[in-house]
Design a protein around this motif. Structure first.
Motif, PDB file in Angstrom:
ATOM      1  N   ARG A 156      65.855  -5.631 -60.529  1.00  0.00           N
ATOM      2  CA  ARG A 156      64.553  -6.272 -60.330  1.00  0.00           C
ATOM      3  C   ARG A 156      63.555  -5.333 -59.672  1.00  0.00           C
ATOM      4  O   ARG A 156      62.436  -5.746 -59.344  1.00  0.00           O
ATOM      5  CB  ARG A 156      64.721  -7.524 -59.466  1.00  0.00           C
ATOM      6  N   GLY A 157      63.961  -4.097 -59.463  1.00  0.00           N
ATOM      7  CA  GLY A 157      63.058  -3.120 -58.864  1.00  0.00           C
ATOM      8  C   GLY A 157      62.755  -3.381 -57.399  1.00  0.00           C
ATOM      9  O   GLY A 157      61.719  -2.947 -56.884  1.00  0.00           O
ATOM     10  N   GLU A 158      63.662  -4.058 -56.683  1.00  0.00           N
ATOM     11  CA  GLU A 158      63.419  -4.387 -55.283  1.00  0.00           C
ATOM     12  C   GLU A 158      63.761  -3.213 -54.367  1.00  0.00           C
ATOM     13  O   GLU A 158      64.615  -2.383 -54.683  1.00  0.00           O
ATOM     14  CB  GLU A 158      64.242  -5.617 -54.891  1.00  0.00           C
ATOM     15  N   ARG A 159      63.110  -3.192 -53.219  1.00  0.00           N
ATOM     16  CA  ARG A 159      63.347  -2.140 -52.236  1.00  0.00           C
ATOM     17  C   ARG A 159      64.330  -2.628 -51.173  1.00  0.00           C
ATOM     18  O   ARG A 159      64.422  -3.809 -50.879  1.00  0.00           O
ATOM     19  CB  ARG A 159      62.039  -1.739 -51.570  1.00  0.00           C
ATOM     20  N   SER A 160      65.019  -1.672 -50.573  1.00  0.00           N
ATOM     21  CA  SER A 160      66.001  -2.005 -49.546  1.00  0.00           C
ATOM     22  C   SER A 160      65.309  -2.346 -48.233  1.00  0.00           C
ATOM     23  O   SER A 160      64.467  -1.579 -47.749  1.00  0.00           O
ATOM     24  CB  SER A 160      66.946  -0.833 -49.321  1.00  0.00           C
ATOM     25  N   PRO A 161      65.682  -3.463 -47.590  1.00  0.00           N
ATOM     26  CA  PRO A 161      65.119  -3.780 -46.273  1.00  0.00           C
ATOM     27  C   PRO A 161      65.613  -2.846 -45.176  1.00  0.00           C
ATOM     28  O   PRO A 161      65.025  -2.797 -44.093  1.00  0.00           O
ATOM     29  CB  PRO A 161      65.588  -5.221 -46.031  1.00  0.00           C
ATOM     30  N   PHE A 162      66.665  -2.090 -45.440  1.00  0.00           N
ATOM     31  CA  PHE A 162      67.144  -1.122 -44.454  1.00  0.00           C
ATOM     32  C   PHE A 162      66.338   0.178 -44.509  1.00  0.00           C
ATOM     33  O   PHE A 162      66.305   0.926 -43.540  1.00  0.00           O
ATOM     34  CB  PHE A 162      68.624  -0.834 -44.685  1.00  0.00           C
ATOM     35  N   GLU A 163      65.707   0.425 -45.629  1.00  0.00           N
ATOM     36  CA  GLU A 163      64.825   1.593 -45.768  1.00  0.00           C
ATOM     37  C   GLU A 163      63.368   1.242 -45.524  1.00  0.00           C
ATOM     38  O   GLU A 163      62.582   2.106 -45.113  1.00  0.00           O
ATOM     39  CB  GLU A 163      64.977   2.187 -47.169  1.00  0.00           C
ATOM     40  N   HIS A 164      63.003  -0.024 -45.779  1.00  0.00           N
ATOM     41  CA  HIS A 164      61.614  -0.466 -45.662  1.00  0.00           C
ATOM     42  C   HIS A 164      61.569  -1.681 -44.741  1.00  0.00           C
ATOM     43  O   HIS A 164      61.834  -2.809 -45.175  1.00  0.00           O
ATOM     44  CB  HIS A 164      61.048  -0.814 -47.047  1.00  0.00           C
TER      45      HIS A 164
END
Length: 364
Positions: A156-164
């Motif tokens: 889904r092209g989501e970003r990681s909450p641990f990186e962002h």
């Protein structure tokens, strides 16, 4: 004691929902439990999700077994009519809060902490015996990291909450990303292992790059035996899953991301540093000040950074390279499993707890 089992077909079931096979077979073989043809006293709880549970009668008294891996799911209606309520993955603070809101705090004395073990545990013990007999129990890797996930946010092209840090932390997102980042950082750290994220039989999330199809029970058993220690991710549930008992039965210690937040009774309580190691240690407890609409009230969702994960992996790397120590931990894990998960031990614990609560001097 005279023991009678509702839903006797649970002794034969296998698969993801076969929670009670090992338990029922232990009660039949070691306590002479008999089948009941009548329906269970109450229907299975289905809201907010299906609740894994089973009923029995001990000397005519109702006993309830709750095998949910969700600490906040308690069948209060069952608790009202049962004389004894065994709950795997019991968190007393959460349980007391639930019972207080239902105005039944006096029922807490009926609740007994219980173990959570694999329905196929007998097969893992058999695998261990066969590999020892044929001298095939020889690890090739430091780590077995085979982990199931429920989604694939990369699709889904989501970003990681641990990186962002601006990305929201939900239990579902935490479940995937903590497993992904731990696996990725362990590979980067050069930890020799078998690595695979599996789809839990959901082909829609398989991409053949990050998430793969499930492997069979036998293949999973072989993968555990090929490693010296088995990775077990508990976050955000922070409970011991089936995999713990399976790994111990095969003579392999486990590597936890964090300590569980559940009551683990004797004789089923493994020891840190003897049977398992942890990466993060203890990361807290559920937030009892939060409302039930907030997942922090029943989950651990610590806001870790990628640097936190990387540093934790680096700190564990040298311990995983100590082959002799892992070998000794494996021997201890095997001894623990043979004693704690022996069907006769399981039955002994159950019967002792039931007798104590059915005693005329007991006060639930």
């Amino acid at each position: 004691m005279k023991i009678e089992l509702y839903e006797p077909h649970l002794a034969e079931r296998r698969g993801f929902d076969a929670f009670f096979r090992y338990l029922y077979r232990a009660l039949i073989a070691h306590a002479g439990a008999r089948a009941l043809s009548e329906p269970r006293p109450l229907p299975r709880m289905m809201v907010p999700r299906e609740h894994q549970s089973a009923w029995a009668r001990f000397d005519g008294e109702l006993v309830f077994f709750d095998f949910s891996d969700h600490i906040h799911l308690i069948d209060v209606d069952a608790l009202r009519i049962a004389r004894v309520y065994f709950k795997a993955n019991l968190n007393l603070a959460v349980a007391r809060r639930i019972l207080a809101e239902k105005d039944v705090t006096d029922l807490i004395g009926k609740m007994v902490p219980f173990a959570f073990f694999s329905e196929s545990l007998d097969l893992f013990f058999r695998d261990a015996r066969r590999r020892a007999l044929w001298r095939l129990d020889r690890p090739k890797y430091d780590l077995c990291f085979v982990m199931g996930v429920y989604e694939n946010p990369f699709l889904r092209g989501e970003r990681s909450p641990f990186e962002h840090p601006d990305e929201p932390l939900t239990p579902a997102r935490y479940h995937f990303w903590i497993r992904w980042h731990l696996m990725d950082e362990m590979k980067r750290a050069g930890i020799n292992g078998i690595y695979r994220l599996t789809s839990r039989a959901n082909p829609q999330i398989e991409d053949g790059v990050r998430v793969y199809s499930n492997i069979s029970r036998r293949a999973f058993s072989r993968a555990i035996s090929k490693g010296r220690i088995t990775m077990v991710c508990t976050l955000p549930h922070a409970v011991f899953p089936w995999k713990v008992s399976e790994s111990f039965a095969l003579g392999r210690p486990i590597l936890l991301d964090c300590e569980p937040i559940t009551e683990i009774p004797q004789p089923f309580r493994p020891l840190q540093g003897v049977h398992y190691l942890t990466i993060f240690g203890r990361l807290g407890d559920p937030d009892t000040a939060a409302s039930w609409d907030d997942p922090r009230s029943y989950r651990l969702l610590p806001r870790l950074s990628l640097a936190d994960i990387r540093n934790a992996v680096e700190s564990i790397r040298s311990r995983l390279a100590d082959v002799e120590r892992l070998r000794e931990m494996g021997r201890e894990a095997k001894r623990f499993a043979e004693e704690a998960y022996n069907p006769s031990s399981v039955v002994k614990y159950i019967c002792e707890q039931v007798r104590a609560r059915l005693s005329p001097t007991s006060h639930p």
